[in-house]
Scaffold this active site. Structure first.
Site, PDB file in Angstrom:
ATOM      1  N   SER A 273      56.834  -1.697 134.478  1.00 57.03           N
ATOM      2  CA  SER A 273      55.497  -1.219 133.724  1.00 57.03           C
ATOM      3  C   SER A 273      55.474  -1.289 132.263  1.00 57.03           C
ATOM      4  O   SER A 273      55.866  -2.087 131.724  1.00 57.03           O
ATOM      5  CB  SER A 273      55.927   0.771 134.420  1.00 57.03           C
ATOM      6  OG  SER A 273      55.297   1.382 133.190  1.00 57.03           O
ATOM      7  N   ASP A 336      47.534  -0.942 142.001  1.00 56.47           N
ATOM      8  CA  ASP A 336      48.097  -0.623 140.372  1.00 56.47           C
ATOM      9  C   ASP A 336      47.432  -0.120 139.347  1.00 56.47           C
ATOM     10  O   ASP A 336      47.289  -1.683 138.408  1.00 56.47           O
ATOM     11  CB  ASP A 336      49.183  -1.104 140.486  1.00 56.47           C
ATOM     12  CG  ASP A 336      50.477  -0.372 139.017  1.00 56.47           C
ATOM     13  OD1 ASP A 336      49.804   0.044 138.902  1.00 56.47           O
ATOM     14  OD2 ASP A 336      51.414  -1.146 139.457  1.00 56.47           O
ATOM     15  N   HIS A 387      52.789   1.730 141.998  1.00 54.81           N
ATOM     16  CA  HIS A 387      52.986   1.597 140.940  1.00 54.81           C
ATOM     17  C   HIS A 387      55.016   1.913 141.337  1.00 54.81           C
ATOM     18  O   HIS A 387      55.502   1.848 140.113  1.00 54.81           O
ATOM     19  CB  HIS A 387      52.470   2.489 139.338  1.00 54.81           C
ATOM     20  CG  HIS A 387      53.310   2.176 138.363  1.00 54.81           C
ATOM     21  ND1 HIS A 387      53.253   0.708 137.805  1.00 54.81           N
ATOM     22  CD2 HIS A 387      53.943   2.571 137.406  1.00 54.81           C
ATOM     23  CE1 HIS A 387      53.557   0.557 136.218  1.00 54.81           C
ATOM     24  NE2 HIS A 387      53.888   1.978 136.814  1.00 54.81           N
TER      25      HIS A 387
END
Length: 446
Positions: A273, A336, A387
């Site tokens: 991320s 995602d 995610h």
């Protein structure tokens, strides 16, 4: 990060112009597959012999795999942009992706989220014991430094301050691991977004010149301002006297390279991320400054393993990373929403007309860097899995083919709506959208 037990669908493809084209199925690895005999069909003595034979076969396969990795580690690290290794996914590459993903997972496991703890928003454990405490004592790496980052964003977090927070660590492979890997590996890992200022930084939209090279500012090379802030801001009020995330990293990586300057060395940067954005910036920074040189002035390869990462910079950033030889493998889930940011609209697919004419605003469009390895999974009972890093790793570890669940439309539409709202040029809607998306994803974990 919470673990998610599910059996999702998996598809993998190499990098294409459009991420929706040509998704391929991941094949099972061709080594280490042994079928156990049924117990009731043999005596205990025969079972013992069979077990010994199985163990011997497994150890032989492991030894052969390790030997192979030592011979072709440069290819596995992206020397040829992973050509021929992505489709089908090479077993050695698959194992390395999982291995580096587990090092990133360690950041989450060691991160203290207990507001009553003295180590709140820092690492729970001491540097020497951290990998052992998170179940990775046999990883073959030694942690050499903890890294802290400070978002230069004036909004309060849980304890009312915005000081440096533990963002990851630097580690180096041991002598035994060097023999297995074929080189001394300098590893830097970053966790993803947790605190409110980090969520805001994660969704800032403005591109700003990176200007990391003092001798050549390269004004056309631009990166997302929030990520750059996390990377370059320092905590001047900290009682620990921390420098910026950038200063900490460049100093430590340079120290390790100098220590092992007579050896074969690699630099691997992995993140999830927001952490993958920091990984991109660090890899580019090291290469741009020419710090990836060994004792003979040979270039040390730099590889980024990005898990669920957003776009980081514009086309100028992408092209410069390629010129410098920075290798990036992006592992993404097509479901995602974070991987669609920033630049939901203005991205690499909006740069030209008819595939022939470069549009004048192309330098203001975001662009992904590197080779893309695409996964496709979703779970209705836990939409946040799209995610979740552990979901990524679990799927790569056990890629069984099942029907993909095309549910959770309301959740995905809500996320998409919030992300598009964040395209506003006004700063405050940005912050609201960032907090809302963060709360939306985090609420799915409870």
């Amino acid at each position: 990060m919470a673990s998610t037990a599910f059996m999702p669908n998996l598809s993998i493809k190499p990098l294409e112009v459009s991420p929706q084209i040509g998704v391929h199925r991941l094949r099972q690895p061709s080594f280490g597959q042994v079928t156990l005999p049924e117990k009731r069909s043999m005596s205990s003595g025969r079972r013992s012999i069979a077990a010994s034979a199985i163990a011997s076969t497994v150890m032989t396969n492991i030894a052969e795999t390790s030997s192979s990795l030592a011979r072709i580690w440069r290819e596995v690290q992206g020397l040829n942009n992973w050509e021929g290794l992505v489709e089908p996914l090479n077993p050695l590459l698959r194992a390395e992706i999982v291995r580096y993903g587990e090092f990133v997972t360690a950041c989450y496991k060691a991160f203290d989220l207990d507001p009553s703890s003295k180590r709140y928003l820092n690492c729970k454990y001491g540097r020497k014991n951290m990998l052992r405490e998170v179940g990775m004592k046999d990883s073959g790496y030694e942690v050499t430094k903890y890294i802290y980052a400070t978002p230069d964003i004036s909004i309060p977090i849980q304890n009312g301050t915005c000081c440096g927070r533990w963002i990851g660590y630097v580690a180096v492979s041991s002598d035994d691991e060097v023999r297995r890997l074929g080189r001394r590996d300098v590893l830097v890992t970053f966790r993803g977004t947790v605190t409110n200022p980090e969520w805001v930084a994660n969704f800032m939209s403005s591109l700003t010149p990176a200007r990391l090279d003092p001798h050549n500012p390269r004004p056309d090379l631009k990166v997302e301002s929030g990520f750059l802030s996390l990377y370059t801001s320092d905590d001047s009020n900290s009682k620990f006297g921390l420098g910026s995330c950038r200063e900490q990293l460049l100093s430590e990586v340079s120290r390790i390279i100098n220590k092992y300057k007579g050896e074969e060395v690699s630099i691997t940067v992995a993140g999830h991320s927001m952490g993958s954005s920091l990984a991109h910036l660090l890899a580019y920074d090291i290469a741009e400054l020419g710090l990836n040189k060994d004792g003979s002035n040979r270039e040390i390869p730099i590889t980024v393993y990005s898990f669920g990462g957003p776009r980081v910079g514009n086309s100028g950033f992408k092209e410069r990373c390629e010129e410098l030889g920075v290798k990036v493998l992006r592992i993404v889930n097509v479901n995602d929403p974070i991987t669609k940011l920033p630049g939901v609209v203005f991205n690499e697919n909006f740069r030209n007309f008819g595939g022939r004419y470069e549009l004048p605003w192309s330098c203001s469009c975001y662009a992904h860097v590197g080779v893309e390895l695409v996964l496709d999974f979703f779970k209705m009972e836990n939409p946040s899995c799209v995610h979740d890093l552990e979901s990524y790793i679990k799927l790569l570890r056990c890629p069984k083919r099942v029907e993909v669940q095309r549910y959770g439309v309301d959740f995905m539409n809500r996320a998409r709506e919030l992300l598009l709202t964040a395209q506003s040029l006004d700063t405050w809607p940005w912050k609201d959208a960032a907090r809302n998306v963060g709360n939306l994803l985090q609420s799915q974990r409870t």
